[in-house]
Design an enzyme around this catalytic site. Structure first.
Site, mmCIF file in Angstrom:
data_model
loop_
_atom_site.group_PDB
_atom_site.id
_atom_site.type_symbol
_atom_site.label_atom_id
_atom_site.label_comp_id
_atom_site.label_asym_id
_atom_site.label_seq_id
_atom_site.Cartn_x
_atom_site.Cartn_y
_atom_site.Cartn_z
ATOM 1 N N HIS A 59 -1.046 2.071 -2.360
ATOM 2 C CA HIS A 59 -0.577 2.032 -0.985
ATOM 3 C C HIS A 59 0.828 2.310 -0.836
ATOM 4 C CE1 HIS A 59 -4.465 -0.398 -0.912
ATOM 5 N NE2 HIS A 59 -4.775 0.742 -0.296
ATOM 6 N N GLU A 62 3.822 -0.328 0.216
ATOM 7 C CA GLU A 62 3.726 -1.634 -0.446
ATOM 8 C C GLU A 62 4.895 -1.504 -1.497
ATOM 9 O OE1 GLU A 62 -0.150 -2.567 -1.627
ATOM 10 O OE2 GLU A 62 -0.920 -2.220 0.393
ATOM 11 N N HIS A 152 0.177 -4.652 -5.509
ATOM 12 C CA HIS A 152 -0.009 -4.599 -4.197
ATOM 13 C C HIS A 152 1.004 -5.652 -3.518
ATOM 14 C CE1 HIS A 152 -3.345 -1.633 -3.979
ATOM 15 N NE2 HIS A 152 -3.354 -2.018 -5.241
ATOM 16 N N GLU A 216 -1.684 -9.349 -5.462
ATOM 17 C CA GLU A 216 -1.079 -9.048 -4.353
ATOM 18 C C GLU A 216 0.151 -10.107 -4.220
ATOM 19 O OE1 GLU A 216 -1.945 -7.448 -1.626
ATOM 20 O OE2 GLU A 216 -3.991 -6.860 -2.344
HETATM 21 O O1 LIG Z 1 -3.598 -6.713 3.438
HETATM 22 C C1 LIG Z 1 -4.669 -6.127 3.415
HETATM 23 O O2 LIG Z 1 -5.613 -6.146 4.427
HETATM 24 C C2 LIG Z 1 -5.087 -5.147 2.404
HETATM 25 C C3 LIG Z 1 -4.086 -5.332 0.993
HETATM 26 C C4 LIG Z 1 -4.729 -4.593 -0.100
HETATM 27 O O3 LIG Z 1 -4.407 -3.490 -0.111
HETATM 28 N N1 LIG Z 1 -5.553 -5.108 -1.016
HETATM 29 C C5 LIG Z 1 -6.187 -4.429 -1.909
HETATM 30 C C6 LIG Z 1 -7.126 -5.193 -2.390
HETATM 31 C C7 LIG Z 1 -7.777 -4.384 -3.822
HETATM 32 C C8 LIG Z 1 -9.098 -5.191 -4.353
HETATM 33 O O4 LIG Z 1 -9.705 -5.544 -3.898
HETATM 34 O O5 LIG Z 1 -8.945 -5.230 -5.455
HETATM 35 C C9 LIG Z 1 -7.084 -3.191 -1.289
HETATM 36 O O6 LIG Z 1 -7.379 -3.543 0.060
HETATM 37 O O7 LIG Z 1 -7.071 -2.163 -1.545
HETATM 38 ZN ZN LIG Z 2 -2.314 -2.515 -1.234
#
Ligand SMILES: O=C(O)CCC(=O)N[C@@H](CCC(=O)O)C(=O)O
Ligand SMILES: [Zn+2]
EC number: 3.5.1.96
Length: 337
Positions: A59, A62, A152, A216
């Site tokens: 992303h 980030e 992320h 995260e």
């Molecule tokens: O803050 C958010 O709503 C999204 C944060 C984010 O980018 N999280 C990843 C998690 C990936 C995973 O599920 O392993 C995503 O949503 O891609």
């Molecule tokens: Zn992300």
């Protein structure tokens, strides 16, 4: 410093380096592979058998993890960090990084495990390229250890600042040792997935056999504005991992690491989807049983039934068909190996 140590600068400038291979004074080889992709190979005598994939910028907005990878690579290029591991550095979505956006056309982190084949456009091509880069890096050799951290930051604040998502594969147990490693790196909670997914870490976990995590690490902010994101513990742990001097005491513990599992993914099916949560709700906020969480087309309703349920990644703006939130519940870790 070697020019290839400036991978972030090269990537943000959209510049292809003229010299693709450079050697540090200690014999570490840096090889530019593609936009935002650089392989680090230690001298054979120091190679400890770890293949470490570090990715950020899947992303593009980030930035704290992007800056962290930049510091690590510069440390190697300046001959201050002496790798014992092979490393692949990947900046996932260079065009989105240049624009300071999460993505350009569609969320790159929903296009892995072949999903890009059903799509087209900028991110679909990049997901295909990233899969090839990761598959080539891990190669076909047996006897080496494969580890992937996809770094992320989240859209919103969080009651638990730094946490990991651990992908799932049929017949494969989640590793307690890997959780201990994450705990030592400052990770406070881990979400154990219980179904397959189309994220980058899910691809390297299930298709390439790596231990793989999405980490995260705080709230997403612009370049240079990450003083509130404290990555010291993770950075120290990565230094030790890269240099092969990770302390394996045999006494490592999960030490208060909170474990959760997915109870339900809330999928947005239509433009009528409504999420009944305050705009500024934080990740890991608890929701009481009976709470009306969401409504969608054909009178479908999401009502919290689970005891101890918490919400993460609520986002009603995702495209139809994608995950708009995850409801999670505490996990006792009984399934760990
Ligand atoms: O803050 C958010 O709503 C999204 C944060 C984010 O980018 N999280 C990843 C998690 C990936 C995973 O599920 O392993 C995503 O949503 O891609
Ligand atoms: Zn992300």
């Amino acid at each position: 410093m070697l020019a290839l140590g400036k991978l972030l600068e090269l990537t943000l400038a959209g510049h292809e380096p003229s010299a693709k291979i450079q050697l540090t004074p200690d014999g570490t080889r840096l090889r530019w592979l593609d936009e935002g992709a650089l392989e680090v190979t230690p001298p054979a005598a120091r190679d400890n058998g770890l293949d470490l994939l570090l990715s950020a910028g899947v992303h593009g907005n980030e930035t704290a993890p992007i800056e962290l990878l930049d510091r690590l690579l510069r440390g190697i290029a300046r001959n201050e960090l002496h790798p014992a591991a092979r490393i692949l550095f990947l900046f996932g979505n260079p065009e989105a990084m240049r624009r300071g956006e999460r993505y350009i056309e569609q969320d790159l982190n929903r296009l892995f495990s072949g999903r890009h084949e059903q799509s087209s456009g900028f991110e679909a091509i990049r997901a295909c390229d990233l899969e090839h880069l990761a598959a080539t890096f891990f190669g076909k050799q047996t006897g080496r250890t494969r580890l992937h951290y996809d770094l992320h930051t989240a859209i919103r604040g969080s009651k638990i600042e730094q946490f990991a998502l651990y992908p799932w594969q049929e017949g494969r147990a989640h590793s307690r040792r890997e959780l201990e490693r994450l705990r030592a790196a400052g990770i406070e909670a881990v979400l154990l997935q219980n179904k397959s997914s189309i994220t980058f870490s899910a691809y390297t976990y299930a298709q390439l056999g790596a231990e793989a995590f999405t980490l995260e690490l705080g709230k997403a902010r612009a370049f240079g504005q990450n003083e509130l994101v404290n990555l010291d513990l993770l950075e120290n742990a990565l230094h030790a991992l890269i240099e092969g001097r990770e302390a394996i005491s045999g006494e490592a513990t999960l030490d208060g690491l909170q474990l959760f599992s997915v109870s339900r993914e809330v999928i947005k099916h239509s433009d009528s989807f409504q999420l009944h949560l305050p705009e500024d709700i934080e990740n890991f906020t608890e929701l009481e049983p009976g709470y009306l969480l969401a409504e969608d087309i054909a009178d479908s309703r999401w009502i919290v039934e689970e005891k101890g349920a918490r919400i993460i990644f609520p986002n009603p703006k995702v495209k139809n068909g994608l995950r708009a939130a995850i409801l999670i519940v505490p996990d006792d870790g009984a399934g760990l190996l």
